[in-house]
Design a protein around this motif. Structure first.
Motif, PDB file in Angstrom:
ATOM      1  N   THR A  41       0.830  -1.204   0.000  1.00 32.84           N
ATOM      2  CA  THR A  41       0.000   0.000   0.000  1.00 32.84           C
ATOM      3  C   THR A  41       0.866   1.256   0.000  1.00 32.84           C
ATOM      4  O   THR A  41       0.552   2.244  -0.675  1.00 32.84           O
ATOM      5  CB  THR A  41      -0.926   0.019   1.236  1.00 32.84           C
ATOM      6  N   GLY A  42       1.951   1.223   0.754  1.00 30.34           N
ATOM      7  CA  GLY A  42       2.870   2.362   0.781  1.00 30.34           C
ATOM      8  C   GLY A  42       3.417   2.687  -0.602  1.00 30.34           C
ATOM      9  O   GLY A  42       3.583   3.855  -0.960  1.00 30.34           O
ATOM     10  N   LYS A  43       3.657   1.641  -1.390  1.00 30.68           N
ATOM     11  CA  LYS A  43       4.158   1.862  -2.751  1.00 30.68           C
ATOM     12  C   LYS A  43       3.092   2.523  -3.623  1.00 30.68           C
ATOM     13  O   LYS A  43       3.399   3.375  -4.456  1.00 30.68           O
ATOM     14  CB  LYS A  43       4.600   0.531  -3.360  1.00 30.68           C
ATOM     15  N   TRP A  44       1.815   2.099  -3.425  1.00 32.25           N
ATOM     16  CA  TRP A  44       0.724   2.719  -4.188  1.00 32.25           C
ATOM     17  C   TRP A  44       0.546   4.183  -3.795  1.00 32.25           C
ATOM     18  O   TRP A  44       0.292   5.053  -4.648  1.00 32.25           O
ATOM     19  CB  TRP A  44      -0.580   1.960  -3.960  1.00 32.25           C
ATOM     20  N   VAL A  45       0.681   4.475  -2.502  1.00 31.47           N
ATOM     21  CA  VAL A  45       0.575   5.856  -2.031  1.00 31.47           C
ATOM     22  C   VAL A  45       1.699   6.702  -2.628  1.00 31.47           C
ATOM     23  O   VAL A  45       1.484   7.838  -3.078  1.00 31.47           O
ATOM     24  CB  VAL A  45       0.615   5.912  -0.487  1.00 31.47           C
ATOM     25  N   GLU A  46       2.900   6.135  -2.630  1.00 27.46           N
ATOM     26  CA  GLU A  46       4.047   6.843  -3.200  1.00 27.46           C
ATOM     27  C   GLU A  46       3.831   7.105  -4.696  1.00 27.46           C
ATOM     28  O   GLU A  46       4.144   8.184  -5.206  1.00 27.46           O
ATOM     29  CB  GLU A  46       5.310   6.018  -2.992  1.00 27.46           C
ATOM     30  N   ARG A  47       3.272   6.093  -5.380  1.00 23.14           N
ATOM     31  CA  ARG A  47       3.007   6.261  -6.809  1.00 23.14           C
ATOM     32  C   ARG A  47       1.957   7.343  -7.045  1.00 23.14           C
ATOM     33  O   ARG A  47       2.071   8.130  -7.998  1.00 23.14           O
ATOM     34  CB  ARG A  47       2.529   4.934  -7.393  1.00 23.14           C
ATOM     35  N   GLN A  48       0.945   7.410  -6.176  1.00 22.87           N
ATOM     36  CA  GLN A  48      -0.088   8.435  -6.308  1.00 22.87           C
ATOM     37  C   GLN A  48       0.514   9.829  -6.157  1.00 22.87           C
ATOM     38  O   GLN A  48       0.158  10.759  -6.890  1.00 22.87           O
ATOM     39  CB  GLN A  48      -1.185   8.211  -5.249  1.00 22.87           C
ATOM     40  N   ILE A  64      -5.372  14.738  -5.646  1.00 24.43           N
ATOM     41  CA  ILE A  64      -4.972  15.230  -4.319  1.00 24.43           C
ATOM     42  C   ILE A  64      -5.936  14.705  -3.257  1.00 24.43           C
ATOM     43  O   ILE A  64      -5.523  14.283  -2.170  1.00 24.43           O
ATOM     44  CB  ILE A  64      -4.932  16.771  -4.306  1.00 24.43           C
ATOM     45  N   ALA A  65      -7.242  14.712  -3.590  1.00 26.86           N
ATOM     46  CA  ALA A  65      -8.237  14.187  -2.657  1.00 26.86           C
ATOM     47  C   ALA A  65      -8.015  12.691  -2.418  1.00 26.86           C
ATOM     48  O   ALA A  65      -8.093  12.194  -1.279  1.00 26.86           O
ATOM     49  CB  ALA A  65      -9.644  14.435  -3.198  1.00 26.86           C
ATOM     50  N   GLU A  66      -7.727  11.961  -3.502  1.00 24.13           N
ATOM     51  CA  GLU A  66      -7.449  10.529  -3.385  1.00 24.13           C
ATOM     52  C   GLU A  66      -6.195  10.281  -2.553  1.00 24.13           C
ATOM     53  O   GLU A  66      -6.158   9.381  -1.710  1.00 24.13           O
ATOM     54  CB  GLU A  66      -7.283   9.913  -4.777  1.00 24.13           C
ATOM     55  N   LEU A  67      -5.171  11.084  -2.798  1.00 21.44           N
ATOM     56  CA  LEU A  67      -3.918  10.921  -2.070  1.00 21.44           C
ATOM     57  C   LEU A  67      -4.119  11.176  -0.580  1.00 21.44           C
ATOM     58  O   LEU A  67      -3.582  10.446   0.263  1.00 21.44           O
ATOM     59  CB  LEU A  67      -2.857  11.873  -2.624  1.00 21.44           C
ATOM     60  N   THR A  68      -4.902  12.194  -0.264  1.00 19.73           N
ATOM     61  CA  THR A  68      -5.170  12.493   1.143  1.00 19.73           C
ATOM     62  C   THR A  68      -5.865  11.316   1.829  1.00 19.73           C
ATOM     63  O   THR A  68      -5.506  10.918   2.942  1.00 19.73           O
ATOM     64  CB  THR A  68      -6.048  13.747   1.262  1.00 19.73           C
ATOM     65  N   GLY A  69      -6.860  10.759   1.129  1.00 21.79           N
ATOM     66  CA  GLY A  69      -7.563   9.598   1.675  1.00 21.79           C
ATOM     67  C   GLY A  69      -6.658   8.388   1.820  1.00 21.79           C
ATOM     68  O   GLY A  69      -6.704   7.673   2.828  1.00 21.79           O
ATOM     69  N   LEU A  70      -5.826   8.154   0.807  1.00 21.49           N
ATOM     70  CA  LEU A  70      -4.899   7.024   0.853  1.00 21.49           C
ATOM     71  C   LEU A  70      -3.890   7.167   1.981  1.00 21.49           C
ATOM     72  O   LEU A  70      -3.582   6.203   2.687  1.00 21.49           O
ATOM     73  CB  LEU A  70      -4.160   6.903  -0.490  1.00 21.49           C
ATOM     74  N   ARG A  92      -5.594   6.400   5.342  1.00 25.84           N
ATOM     75  CA  ARG A  92      -5.807   4.968   5.566  1.00 25.84           C
ATOM     76  C   ARG A  92      -4.472   4.229   5.709  1.00 25.84           C
ATOM     77  O   ARG A  92      -4.380   3.245   6.458  1.00 25.84           O
ATOM     78  CB  ARG A  92      -6.609   4.372   4.414  1.00 25.84           C
ATOM     79  N   TYR A  93      -3.456   4.707   5.023  1.00 22.10           N
ATOM     80  CA  TYR A  93      -2.132   4.107   5.132  1.00 22.10           C
ATOM     81  C   TYR A  93      -1.593   4.257   6.553  1.00 22.10           C
ATOM     82  O   TYR A  93      -1.015   3.314   7.121  1.00 22.10           O
ATOM     83  CB  TYR A  93      -1.192   4.753   4.124  1.00 22.10           C
ATOM     84  N   GLU A  94      -1.799   5.438   7.137  1.00 22.41           N
ATOM     85  CA  GLU A  94      -1.377   5.655   8.521  1.00 22.41           C
ATOM     86  C   GLU A  94      -2.172   4.763   9.473  1.00 22.41           C
ATOM     87  O   GLU A  94      -1.625   4.238  10.448  1.00 22.41           O
ATOM     88  CB  GLU A  94      -1.559   7.125   8.912  1.00 22.41           C
ATOM     89  N   GLU A  95      -3.452   4.572   9.185  1.00 25.40           N
ATOM     90  CA  GLU A  95      -4.275   3.676  10.002  1.00 25.40           C
ATOM     91  C   GLU A  95      -3.736   2.246   9.939  1.00 25.40           C
ATOM     92  O   GLU A  95      -3.698   1.536  10.957  1.00 25.40           O
ATOM     93  CB  GLU A  95      -5.729   3.699   9.520  1.00 25.40           C
ATOM     94  N   MET A  96      -3.343   1.819   8.737  1.00 29.46           N
ATOM     95  CA  MET A  96      -2.777   0.476   8.584  1.00 29.46           C
ATOM     96  C   MET A  96      -1.510   0.317   9.409  1.00 29.46           C
ATOM     97  O   MET A  96      -1.317  -0.702  10.093  1.00 29.46           O
ATOM     98  CB  MET A  96      -2.463   0.208   7.104  1.00 29.46           C
TER      99      MET A  96
END
Length: 215
Positions: A46-53, A115-121, A124-128
């Motif tokens: 998931t961290g990689k997907w967030v970084e890609r976003q 940007i909205a998607e990245l904020t949400g990701l 949730r990434y921090e929650e994970m």
């Protein structure tokens, strides 16, 4: 006999290993360890997907900046061509202004959505990551309980020798245990027989005493 007993113990141990392997999935700590591993792998992915976003947002910002700069440039050129009476250049500049204006609008909308998607990701990434940390804390708690349980189990072998299952470790131990157990049973039986005879003797004496009084 000892060889036969050793074979029996080996067979039992083999069966126990099989049972333990089958029941490992029901072990809370084993399940938690597996779940933590899976959660860590998923969190890393998931961290990689967030970084890609975030990288995609960077590319959109770059494209938006370039398109906005070209839009401003073409608008200036359009005004200059119209002032200079260069109608063909004015038409070309007008077409360019329209194209860049549409591109800027699309890029801005895409950037806002990303940007909205990245904020949400990121949220949730921090929650994970917090969830994984919580599970690791739970893992330490279970490990502590398991360690304490094993320690008590070993202590019981010394402090509670009456636990038969833990005392039988060899054929000689088994034979000794059976002999001791048999002796205790015989002793209890002998005492019971003696007690019954004493009770009978006591009743006879009481009966004789009553008859003597009647005479």
């Amino acid at each position: 006999m000892t060889t036969l007993w050793d074979r029996f113990k080996f067979a039992v141990a083999t069966d126990l290993d099989s049972v333990v392997a089958k029941k490992e999935e029901k072990n809370p700590l084993a399940l938690l360890n597996r779940y933590i591993t899976e959660a860590e792998n998923q969190t890393t992915a998931t961290g990689k997907w967030v970084e890609r976003q975030a990288q995609l947002n960077g590319k959109l910002e770059k494209e938006l900046a370039e398109s906005s700069a070209m839009l401003d440039k073409r608008q200036g050129q359009l005004e200059l061509a119209e002032t200079s009476g260069e109608s063909d250049l004015a038409d070309f500049a007008a077409m360019e202004v329209q194209a860049y204006a549409g591109r800027v609008e699309v890029l801005q909308n895409n950037l806002n959505e990303n940007i909205a998607e990245l904020t949400g990701l990121e949220h949730r990434y921090e929650e994970m990551k917090h969830k994984v940390k919580d599970m690791k804390v739970k893992q330490l708690q279970l490990m502590g309980k398991e360690n304490a349980t094993r320690a008590h189990h070993q202590m019981d072998k010394v402090l509670s020798p009456e636990l038969v299952a833990e005392r039988i470790g060899s054929f000689d131990d088994m034979a000794s245990y059976i002999t001791t157990l048999g002796a205790k049973v015989e002793e209890r039986h002998e005492r019971s027989a003696m007690e019954r005879r004493l009770e009978t003797l006591e009743k006879i004496a009481q009966t004789k005493k009553k008859l003597f009084k009647l005479e």
